[in-house]
Motif scaffolding. Structure first.
Motif, PDB file in Angstrom:
ATOM      1  N   SER A  30       0.827  -1.200   0.000  1.00  0.00           N
ATOM      2  CA  SER A  30       0.000   0.000   0.000  1.00  0.00           C
ATOM      3  C   SER A  30       0.862   1.251   0.000  1.00  0.00           C
ATOM      4  O   SER A  30       0.482   2.261  -0.600  1.00  0.00           O
ATOM      5  N   ALA A  70      -5.059   9.019   1.180  1.00  0.00           N
ATOM      6  CA  ALA A  70      -5.063   7.654   0.654  1.00  0.00           C
ATOM      7  C   ALA A  70      -4.172   6.766   1.504  1.00  0.00           C
ATOM      8  O   ALA A  70      -4.504   5.617   1.787  1.00  0.00           O
ATOM      9  N   THR A 126      -5.864   5.976   4.933  1.00  0.00           N
ATOM     10  CA  THR A 126      -6.968   5.023   4.953  1.00  0.00           C
ATOM     11  C   THR A 126      -6.485   3.583   4.809  1.00  0.00           C
ATOM     12  O   THR A 126      -7.275   2.678   5.002  1.00  0.00           O
ATOM     13  N   THR A 127      -5.208   3.386   4.430  1.00  0.00           N
ATOM     14  CA  THR A 127      -4.779   2.002   4.235  1.00  0.00           C
ATOM     15  C   THR A 127      -3.696   1.555   5.217  1.00  0.00           C
ATOM     16  O   THR A 127      -4.005   0.846   6.171  1.00  0.00           O
ATOM     17  N   LEU A 171     -15.189   9.092   2.112  1.00  0.00           N
ATOM     18  CA  LEU A 171     -14.318   7.914   2.175  1.00  0.00           C
ATOM     19  C   LEU A 171     -13.845   7.659   3.599  1.00  0.00           C
ATOM     20  O   LEU A 171     -13.627   6.502   3.986  1.00  0.00           O
ATOM     21  N   SER A 214     -14.397   4.238   5.379  1.00  0.00           N
ATOM     22  CA  SER A 214     -13.317   3.410   5.950  1.00  0.00           C
ATOM     23  C   SER A 214     -13.633   3.043   7.390  1.00  0.00           C
ATOM     24  O   SER A 214     -13.261   1.952   7.848  1.00  0.00           O
ATOM     25  N   HIS A 237     -15.703   0.038   7.028  1.00  0.00           N
ATOM     26  CA  HIS A 237     -14.918  -1.152   6.682  1.00  0.00           C
ATOM     27  C   HIS A 237     -14.213  -1.717   7.905  1.00  0.00           C
ATOM     28  O   HIS A 237     -14.099  -2.938   8.057  1.00  0.00           O
ATOM     29  N   TYR A 268      -9.541  -4.309   0.033  1.00  0.00           N
ATOM     30  CA  TYR A 268      -9.754  -2.932   0.479  1.00  0.00           C
ATOM     31  C   TYR A 268      -8.658  -2.011  -0.041  1.00  0.00           C
ATOM     32  O   TYR A 268      -8.932  -0.902  -0.500  1.00  0.00           O
ATOM     33  N   ASN A 293      -9.545   1.089  -2.507  1.00  0.00           N
ATOM     34  CA  ASN A 293      -9.240   2.422  -2.027  1.00  0.00           C
ATOM     35  C   ASN A 293      -8.303   3.164  -2.948  1.00  0.00           C
ATOM     36  O   ASN A 293      -8.544   4.313  -3.315  1.00  0.00           O
ATOM     37  N   MET A 329     -17.062  -1.510  -3.555  1.00  0.00           N
ATOM     38  CA  MET A 329     -17.137  -1.054  -2.165  1.00  0.00           C
ATOM     39  C   MET A 329     -18.499  -1.371  -1.568  1.00  0.00           C
ATOM     40  O   MET A 329     -18.622  -1.727  -0.398  1.00  0.00           O
TER      41      MET A 329
END
Lengths: 479, 204
Positions: free
Chosen positions: A83, A240, A243-244, A298, A302, A305, A331, A335, A379
């Motif tokens: 990621s 970004a 979120t990961t 988002l 998240s 999620h 995911y 994303n 999603m």
């Protein structure tokens, strides 16, 4: 008096030496230092991932019992590195357009990756804390890196203050655990507690404080307040990243913390995680409906999620852990697909952030809007796409552990969440074009978009492969 | 009453009184100076306990850094502390309540000998004096068993440094800087020009 560093730590050591080398070289380069540090960071991350994979065997090597490695940890490390590679690929244009192309940005991302690697392979409360600190300190700086923008500075400050608070919670929890077991080492804590029939009140407090702090890091619901503001304020590529990678690391650490030292006390922690999970799913579904900012939406998605992932943690069986791994892989790609598209859309005022700005994209650029639609459908969990399978495995794991209520709430909230994903698709295809959208796809962003689109569409064909891979993740801590 | 007791009472009384002055002094500079005094007395108490490393750290960190920082803040920023203190009476009942709660907690801890039965691991409250002084003891574990953690904390400091530089450094335009390298490298042939000055005219 020998300092014993064995093969276990080689990836981390190579990574940190590389970071320092890139930092020193970039300081002396005057022109294009951003580009240099960006591409050398990419190369360094790829080297690190090979070094991590080199040790791909289920061996427990202890280094003064401070660090540990096994297949679970290696797989999650690879996820984190993938990621961060993806975020480095999509960030170049954005920072150069906004003229904040500082060479420190990739370096800080590398530092936080280093922190995450340390954090998830820690086997001791102290190394866990230091890993978390390294990771979050670099994230605070990244959040406020666009110091000309008021929102970015606010995001950084907010994140910093609340993060410091959560670190205080973590330390308090760790000190309680240390006080009641007399050990900082995960295995020793497990051994000491295995004689107890039930946890005494001090250890329960310690456990709750640590869960609070980790819940803050993964932005699960009662501790999620910072997430929407920070995600909205930070520069989009950094969002970004937020979120990961930090969430993957947080989830991995949460799983290890709950299953290693507290493995015998599922009964004591499962109610907390169930509550957090239900609250995250419901808030993620409802709060996102009213958002008009894409990044804020988002952020809430998240949070949702994370709720689904926590179902896998509660179910506490092999298939739960496997399902979490598969969910996280999917995911990441969903994303980054969405963020890569978001980072290539500009209107007259710069990069777009509002959902209404997407209106008429379906006519002006059919290919990008089809890809975006696929991501959003995935999603929402529409069957042939990858997102469906992520949720499917999670719910199966929940049903195996007889957590029917959780599974039902999960399905219902994913139906509600589908509404706001579909609303974006409606804006793309059925609303009149108001502004002229300009699409700039540089090769790296294009690569990320197509890669994630292909992954999501074709997941159904090679899901058996991923399932095989996830078998290694299934973890021998689950007794 | 031995010398040890005498020292203990002396340092603790000075510490308590100087902390009282910290919160009651009118002049904020005086408060900060008394804060430093109470820190120093605290570190003297640590020395009495045999924890000389902690005592030195207390002086280096609190007196050296924190107190001086406070002093700078007090002197450089024009904060009206009298105004901040205006709500004192308003918050007094709450403060007294908190004080009473803390006091009862302390008394409870002192009178109950059942503290250990709550499940806390038993440790001796008096430090275990080894042959070495505890700075050496600490150093011996810090640079061997916990060497990696020591390095990691070093990286945290490095990140903090990088962050503070990135977030505050501005490259201003239009600032005239002295570049010594350029100055030394100047060649007299290019810099000094001979010109013929015509009579009664001067030169532009």
């Amino acid at each position: 008096m020998t300092i014993n560093i064995n093969f276990l730590l080689i990836p981390e050591i190579v990574l940190i030496l590389g970071i320092i080398a890139i930092l020193l070289i970039s300081v002396f380069i005057n022109k294009n230092s951003f580009k240099f540090s960006l591409y050398s960071s990419l190369i360094l991350l790829i080297i690190t991932s090979f070094l991590v994979l080199l040790n791909y065997q289920d061996s427990f090597i202890n280094n003064n019992k401070l660090f540990i490695t096994n297949l679970f940890i290696i797989n999650f490390k690879i996820l984190i590195i993938i990621s961060s590679i993806l975020v480095l690929l999509i960030m170049e244009n954005y920072f150069q357009d906004l003229k904040i192309n500082k060479f420190e940005i990739p370096i800080l991302i590398l530092f936080s990756v280093f922190g995450m690697l340390v954090m998830i392979s820690s086997n001791n409360l102290m190394s866990m804390y230091l890993g978390i600190e390294i990771q979050s300190l670099s994230l605070y700086i990244l959040a406020s890196i666009n110091r000309k923008s008021l929102k970015s500075s606010e995001a950084g400050l907010k994140y910093f203050i609340l993060g410091a608070l959560s670190s205080a919670f973590l330390l308090y929890g760790c000190s309680l655990i240390y006080g009641f077991t007399g050990s900082l080492n995960f295995e020793d804590i497990y051994q000491k507690m295995s004689v107890f029939n039930n946890l005494n009140i001090g250890l329960i407090f310690g456990l709750i404080f640590v869960i609070t702090s980790l819940g803050f890091k993964i932005s699960a619901v009662p501790f999620h307040m910072w997430a929407p503001d920070v995600y909205e304020g930070s520069p989009t590529p950094i969002t970004a990243f937020f979120t990961t990678a930090p969430k993957i690391a947080g989830i991995a650490l949460l799983i290890r913390f709950l299953f290693e030292p507290f493995g015998n006390f599922w009964f004591d922690w499962h109610q907390i995680i169930i509550f957090i999970s239900i609250a995250s799913m419901i808030l993620g579904a409802f709060a996102a409906i009213v958002q008009d900012n894409f990044k804020r939406l988002l952020a809430y998605s998240s949070i949702g999620h994370i709720g689904y992932i926590l179902i896998g943690v509660v179910s506490a069986n092999d298939s739960g852990i496997k399902a979490i791994f598969i969910y996280l892989v999917i995911y990441i790609f969903m994303n980054f697909g969405i963020f890569a598209i978001l980072l290539s859309l500009k209107n007259d005022n710069g990069y777009i952030e509002k959902i209404s700005n997407l209106s008429g994209l379906g006519k002006s650029n059919p290919i990008v809007s089809i890809v975006l639609t696929i991501m959003l459908f995935s999603m929402a969990g529409i069957p042939p796409l990858a997102g469906f399978f992520g949720k499917f495995y999670i719910f199966i794991a929940a049903i195996e552990s007889k957590l029917f209520v959780l599974a039902i709430i999960g399905v219902l909230s994913s139906v509600i969440a589908a509404f706001y994903y579909l609303r974006i698709i409606k804006v793309i295809y059925f609303e009149e074009n108001k502004e002229n959208l300009e699409i700039t796809l540089n090769p790296n962003t294009k690569f990320v978009i197509y890669l994630s689109a292909l992954f999501i569409i074709l997941f159904i064909f090679f899901q058996s492969k991923i399932l095989e891979l996830s078998n290694f993740v299934s973890y021998n801590i689950i007794n | 009453m031995t010398l040890y007791d005498l020292c203990f009472y002396f340092f603790s009384i000075v510490a308590v009184f100087s902390s009282l002055i910290v919160i009651s002094a009118k002049n904020t500079v005086h408060s900060v100076l008394f804060l430093i005094l109470s820190f120093i007395n605290g570190s003297a108490l640590f020395v009495l306990l045999g924890a000389e490393f902690l005592a030195m750290i207390l002086i280096v960190v609190y007196v050296g850094a924190v107190a001086v920082l406070f002093l700078f803040v007090v002197m450089m920023l024009d904060i009206n502390f009298v105004k901040i203190r205006e709500g004192f009476l308003q918050y007094m009942p709450l403060g007294i309540l908190l004080g009473v709660v803390l006091l009862t907690e302390l008394i409870l801890v002192l009178i109950s000998k059942k503290m250990m039965s709550s499940g806390l691991v038993e440790y001796s409250s008096i430090p275990n004096f080894s042959q070495n002084e505890n700075t050496k003891d600490l150093g011996e574990v810090l640079y061997t068993d916990y060497f990696l953690l020591f390095q990691l904390s070093g990286f945290i400091l490095l990140i903090a440094m990088i962050g503070s530089i990135t977030l505050t450094l501005r490259t201003r335009s239009g600032v005239k800087k002295q570049n010594i390298f350029d100055q030394v490298n100047l060649d007299s042939k290019n810099q000094i020009v001979k010109k013929k000055v015509p009579l009664n005219k001067g030169i532009e």
